[in-house]
Scaffold this active site. Structure first.
Site, mmCIF file in Angstrom:
data_model
loop_
_atom_site.group_PDB
_atom_site.id
_atom_site.type_symbol
_atom_site.label_atom_id
_atom_site.label_comp_id
_atom_site.label_asym_id
_atom_site.label_seq_id
_atom_site.Cartn_x
_atom_site.Cartn_y
_atom_site.Cartn_z
ATOM 1 C CB SER A 179 45.841 54.261 53.678
ATOM 2 O OG SER A 179 45.953 53.019 53.877
ATOM 3 C CG HIS A 226 46.692 48.901 42.994
ATOM 4 N ND1 HIS A 226 45.294 49.284 43.603
ATOM 5 C CD2 HIS A 226 47.218 48.301 43.634
ATOM 6 C CE1 HIS A 226 45.400 48.331 45.008
ATOM 7 N NE2 HIS A 226 46.434 47.946 45.077
ATOM 8 C CE LYS A 257 47.300 50.173 51.987
ATOM 9 N NZ LYS A 257 47.373 48.754 51.736
HETATM 10 S S1 PPS Z 1 45.913 47.645 48.911
HETATM 11 O O1 PPS Z 1 47.210 47.199 49.668
HETATM 12 O O2 PPS Z 1 45.891 48.644 47.865
HETATM 13 O O3 PPS Z 1 45.183 46.575 48.389
HETATM 14 O O4 PPS Z 1 45.092 47.958 49.987
HETATM 15 P P1 PPS Z 1 43.346 48.431 50.248
HETATM 16 O O5 PPS Z 1 42.961 47.093 50.474
HETATM 17 O O6 PPS Z 1 42.939 49.065 48.952
HETATM 18 O O7 PPS Z 1 43.523 49.274 51.372
HETATM 19 C C1 PPS Z 1 43.747 49.126 52.765
HETATM 20 C C2 PPS Z 1 42.951 50.046 53.683
HETATM 21 O O8 PPS Z 1 41.611 49.610 53.686
HETATM 22 C C3 PPS Z 1 41.201 49.372 55.335
HETATM 23 N N1 PPS Z 1 40.265 48.390 55.348
HETATM 24 C C4 PPS Z 1 39.126 48.528 55.632
HETATM 25 N N2 PPS Z 1 38.411 49.602 56.200
HETATM 26 C C5 PPS Z 1 37.380 49.472 56.696
HETATM 27 N N3 PPS Z 1 36.654 48.263 56.941
HETATM 28 C C6 PPS Z 1 37.301 47.119 56.480
HETATM 29 N N4 PPS Z 1 36.558 46.039 56.288
HETATM 30 C C7 PPS Z 1 38.683 47.458 55.648
HETATM 31 N N5 PPS Z 1 39.356 46.299 55.341
HETATM 32 C C8 PPS Z 1 40.517 47.171 54.823
HETATM 33 C C9 PPS Z 1 42.761 49.222 55.705
HETATM 34 O O9 PPS Z 1 42.704 49.250 57.061
HETATM 35 C C10 PPS Z 1 43.589 50.479 55.077
HETATM 36 O O10 PPS Z 1 43.360 51.492 55.466
HETATM 37 P P2 PPS Z 1 43.891 52.255 56.608
HETATM 38 O O11 PPS Z 1 43.516 53.543 56.438
HETATM 39 O O12 PPS Z 1 45.542 52.458 56.280
HETATM 40 O O13 PPS Z 1 43.683 51.449 57.753
#
Ligand code: PPS
Length: 309
Positions: free
Chosen positions: A152, A122, A61
Site C-alpha cells: 500500500s 503517524h 497506510k
Molecule cells: S494514510 O495515508 O496513511 O492515512 O493511509 P491509510 O488510511 O492509513 O491507509 C490507506 C489504506 O487503507 C485502505 N482503506 C480501507 N480498507 C478497507 N476498508 C476501508 N473502508 C478502507 N478505507 C481505506 C486503502 O484502500 C489503503 O489500502 P490499499 O491496500 O492501498 O488499498
C-alpha cells in the site's frame, strides 16, 4: 461550513501547487520525517491536547482513514450527512503534517477546533507529544501486516507527490525493510505501541480484524469510547465505512487533495482495501527474504499479525 471548508482546504493546496515537490527526509531523533515536519518538530512536540481529545495512531497506510471515519460516525451517532461536513483531513487533523503555505498545518487546524478532537498521527510512540500521556488521552493504534502495508505504501508513494519517489519495486522492498521511508521503520513502529498498550490504555487494533469482522471491531471502538449506540446505528456505521462506500465518499476518498499533490490517476487513495494483496507483488524469493529478515526484527515481541484471512 462543509463546502467552505472543503473549498478553502482544496484551494489552499491548489495555491501551494507550485511549491509542491517530493520533500526530502530529515531525521528527527533518528526517525526520517519530511523536511517541513522536521523543521517544525519543536512546535509539534509542545502540542498539548485536551484530555478529551482522541489520538488515532498508525504507521502510514495501515487503516488510518478507515478508523477516522468510523470514530467520527460513532461520535455523531452514525449521522452520514454530518460526517460529510468537511474533508476527513479537516474533520480529523493530521497532528504533525506541515506543508508549504497556505496549506494549513495540522497544528493550525487543531488550534481552530474545540476539544474533543479526533487527531491523526503517524509518529512512532517515542515521538508522540508527552501531553497525550500526561493527560491520559484515549489512543487507538491500528496495525496492518507488514507485506500489505508495504504494498500500500509503495503505491501511495507513487501518487503522493510530496513524499520521496519510491523508485522500482525491488529497491523499495529493501528501503522498507531498512526503515528508509517517511516515519521510519514499520517494525519499530508496531512494536513501540504494542509494548506500551496496557500501561497507556491504548486500544491496539489490526486492519485484518477490521476486514474479517468490521462490526465486531466497530463495537470494540465504541466500547473503548464509552459509547453505547443502537444496533441499527452500528449497522449503518459498518455500511458507511465499507471500502466501497468510502471510495465513493468525496469527504473520505482524498479527492479533495488536488492532482499536483495526490495524483490518483497513478494510484487511487482507496486502492484495493484487501488483505493478502502482497501476493500479487512479492516474488517467492522476495517473500522468503522478507520473512527471514522479519523473524529477526520481530523475535522479541509476538504480535499476532495475519498476512491472509
Ligand atoms: S494514510 O495515508 O496513511 O492515512 O493511509 P491509510 O488510511 O492509513 O491507509 C490507506 C489504506 O487503507 C485502505 N482503506 C480501507 N480498507 C478497507 N476498508 C476501508 N473502508 C478502507 N478505507 C481505506 C486503502 O484502500 C489503503 O489500502 P490499499 O491496500 O492501498 O488499498
Amino acid at each position: 461550513m462543509s463546502e467552505d471548508q472543503e473549498l478553502s482546504y482544496s484551494d489552499a493546496i491548489k495555491k501551494a501547487s507550485s511549491s509542491i515537490t517530493r520533500f526530502p527526509l530529515i531525521p528527527v531523533k533518528g526517525i526520517p520525517l519530511m523536511n517541513h515536519i522536521a523543521y517544525n518538530f519543536d512546535a509539534i512536540w509542545d502540542f498539548c491536547p485536551d484530555s478529551s481529545d482522541l489520538l488515532i495512531a498508525t504507521y502510514p497506510k495501515a487503516g488510518t482513514t478507515w478508523t477516522q471515519e468510523i470514530v467520527d460516525l460513532l461520535l455523531h451517532n452514525g449521522d452520514a450527512e454530518l460526517c460529510k461536513r468537511a474533508p476527513i483531513a479537516v474533520r480529523s487533523p493530521f497532528l504533525e503534517i506541515c506543508s508549504p503555505p497556505p496549506i494549513p498545518s495540522g497544528l493550525e487546524l487543531l488550534n481552530k477546533m474545540d476539544p474533543p478532537r479526533i487527531i491523526k498521527t503517524h509518529l512512532p510512540f517515542q515521538l508522540v507529544p508527552i501531553g497525550f500521556w500526561d493527560n491520559k488521552c484515549k489512543v487507538i493504534y491500528v496495525a496492518r501486516n507488514a507485506k500489505d502495508n508495504l504494498v500500500s505504501y509503495f503505491h501511495f508513494d507513487q501518487m503522493n507527490l510530496t513524499q520521496p519517489d519510491p523508485g522500482p519495486w525491488e529497491g523499495y522492498v529493501h528501503k522498507f525493510m531498512r526503515g528508509e521511508v517517511p516515519w521510519g521503520s514499520w517494525y519499530d513502529h508496531v512494536k513501540g505501541y504494542w509494548v506500551e498498550q496496557e500501561q497507556r490504555n491504548i486500544l491496539y487494533l489490526f486492519y485484518e480484524d477490521m476486514k474479517e469482522n468490521p462490526r465486531r471491531e466497530v463495537e470494540r471502538i465504541m466500547r473503548y469510547l464509552d459509547l453505547s449506540l443502537s444496533d441499527d446505528v452500528i449497522s449503518r456505521i459498518v455500511e458507511l465505512t465499507s471500502f466501497e462506500k468510502m471510495k465513493e465518499n468525496p469527504m473520505a476518498n482524498y479527492s479533495f487533495v488536488p492532482k499536483p499533490v495526490f495524483d490518483q490517476s497513478i494510484s487511487a487513495f482507496m486502492r484495493k482495501g484487501e488483505v493478502g494483496d502482497w501476493k500479487n507483488f512479492f516474488t517467492p524469493q522476495q517473500s522468503a527474504e522478507f520473512d527471514e529478515d522479519y523473524k529477526k526484527k520481530m523475535k522479541h515481541v509476538r504480535i499476532p499479525f495475519r498476512a491472509q484471512l
